[in-house]
Design an enzyme around this catalytic site. Sequence first.
Site, PDB file in Angstrom:
ATOM      1  N   ARG A  83     -18.801  75.487  48.707  1.00  0.00           N
ATOM      2  CA  ARG A  83     -18.997  76.888  48.318  1.00  0.00           C
ATOM      3  C   ARG A  83     -17.732  77.573  47.813  1.00  0.00           C
ATOM      4  O   ARG A  83     -17.782  78.756  47.456  1.00  0.00           O
ATOM      5  CB  ARG A  83     -19.588  77.669  49.498  1.00  0.00           C
ATOM      6  CG  ARG A  83     -21.056  77.343  49.694  1.00  0.00           C
ATOM      7  CD  ARG A  83     -21.609  77.977  50.942  1.00  0.00           C
ATOM      8  NE  ARG A  83     -21.831  79.397  50.801  1.00  0.00           N
ATOM      9  CZ  ARG A  83     -22.302  80.165  51.769  1.00  0.00           C
ATOM     10  NH1 ARG A  83     -22.588  79.636  52.941  1.00  0.00           N
ATOM     11  NH2 ARG A  83     -22.494  81.440  51.585  1.00  0.00           N
ATOM     12  N   HIS A  92     -17.457  68.516  44.526  1.00  0.00           N
ATOM     13  CA  HIS A  92     -17.000  69.460  45.558  1.00  0.00           C
ATOM     14  C   HIS A  92     -15.529  69.277  45.928  1.00  0.00           C
ATOM     15  O   HIS A  92     -14.999  70.035  46.726  1.00  0.00           O
ATOM     16  CB  HIS A  92     -17.867  69.341  46.810  1.00  0.00           C
ATOM     17  CG  HIS A  92     -19.301  69.709  46.565  1.00  0.00           C
ATOM     18  ND1 HIS A  92     -20.329  69.227  47.345  1.00  0.00           N
ATOM     19  CD2 HIS A  92     -19.858  70.498  45.637  1.00  0.00           C
ATOM     20  CE1 HIS A  92     -21.483  69.703  46.893  1.00  0.00           C
ATOM     21  NE2 HIS A  92     -21.221  70.481  45.850  1.00  0.00           N
ATOM     22  N   PRO A 109     -16.687  76.313  60.039  1.00  0.00           N
ATOM     23  CA  PRO A 109     -16.069  75.872  61.279  1.00  0.00           C
ATOM     24  C   PRO A 109     -15.458  77.010  62.056  1.00  0.00           C
ATOM     25  O   PRO A 109     -14.852  77.921  61.493  1.00  0.00           O
ATOM     26  CB  PRO A 109     -14.974  74.928  60.810  1.00  0.00           C
ATOM     27  CG  PRO A 109     -15.054  74.913  59.323  1.00  0.00           C
ATOM     28  CD  PRO A 109     -15.820  76.091  58.907  1.00  0.00           C
ATOM     29  N   GLU A 110     -15.658  76.923  63.333  1.00  0.00           N
ATOM     30  CA  GLU A 110     -15.030  77.847  64.271  1.00  0.00           C
ATOM     31  C   GLU A 110     -13.921  77.073  64.978  1.00  0.00           C
ATOM     32  O   GLU A 110     -13.644  75.935  64.616  1.00  0.00           O
ATOM     33  CB  GLU A 110     -16.080  78.368  65.253  1.00  0.00           C
ATOM     34  CG  GLU A 110     -17.320  78.884  64.536  1.00  0.00           C
ATOM     35  CD  GLU A 110     -18.395  79.426  65.467  1.00  0.00           C
ATOM     36  OE1 GLU A 110     -18.045  79.904  66.554  1.00  0.00           O
ATOM     37  OE2 GLU A 110     -19.574  79.359  65.112  1.00  0.00           O
TER      38      GLU A 110
END
Length: 272
Positions: A112, A93, A2-3
């Site tokens: 990740r 996750h 995300p930006e």
Amino acid sequence: MPELPEVETVVRGLQKSVVSQQITSVQVFRNNAITPLSSELFTQRLTGCTIETVTRRGKYLIFQLKPQLCLLAHLRMTGKFIVTSLLPQPHKHHRVWFQLGHQQLMIFDDMRCFGTLELVESLEQAKKLQQLGIEPLSAKLTLNHLKNCFNKSSTTIKSLLLDQTKVAGIGNIYASEILFDAKISPLRTGNQLSIQELKNLKKSIQKILKAAIDKNGTSISDFRKVDEKTGEFQNFLKVYGKNELACSHCSTPIQRIIQQQRSSFFCPSCQQ
DNA sequence: AGCGGAACCTGTCGGC
DNA sequence: TGCCGACAGGTTCCGC
């Protein structure tokens, strides 16, 4: 992932669902990205705190808690906050569960494991936040600021846009989109840009980021809002991921190049 | 000062 | 089907 627009979307979702809630318990499933590293200490310090505000600085989410404590979150590539009133099974996750009151669960999910959660006593103490450049959607984004940051540098403008110490919040997708909108090649260096080009750049930075926030961000692979819905800005991308497709303005094939080990997409005809 | 490269992790996709 | 390499929206550290 995300930006700035995606983080802003997450913040707005959290403001609606978790503000003034008390953290009644915390469960850490994987602690390699939390500070303090000890799950017990992390859990112990948060339990009993109330979430007063949720805000954003650059790509960081800031939870201000009472008693005085701040939780800084960075989603990196695949981090997510999910708020649910159901009691799910822990997914592989899921990194941290924050039980809010008796009804709600805020989940920090990160495939990740690049994302970070950090407890700090106060914002003034958060070194990472001090190092960030100006907020691009604030009045601090002036032509003068861009001149000072960009115009003396022999680094490419693509790299400069990604430099969080200059302007905070722009990432790889929006850097390409902004440069396309401003008709500037990602290969140009900061000190090659004219005043007019810097003016265009300033305008494009604000235009693209605002438009993306209006569409709740871009969901290329796995960005999800707090309610797990996708953003819609991917339908409005002009160059990112459009390798070899026709430019929407002049039909020249969009080119993909690697800069700083990351993809840049641009129209070699429109962007000079 | 600023660059390139590697590292942190896991998953997906396309080619053979 | 299965294996292998390329690639993924971010940041930081290291060496030159």
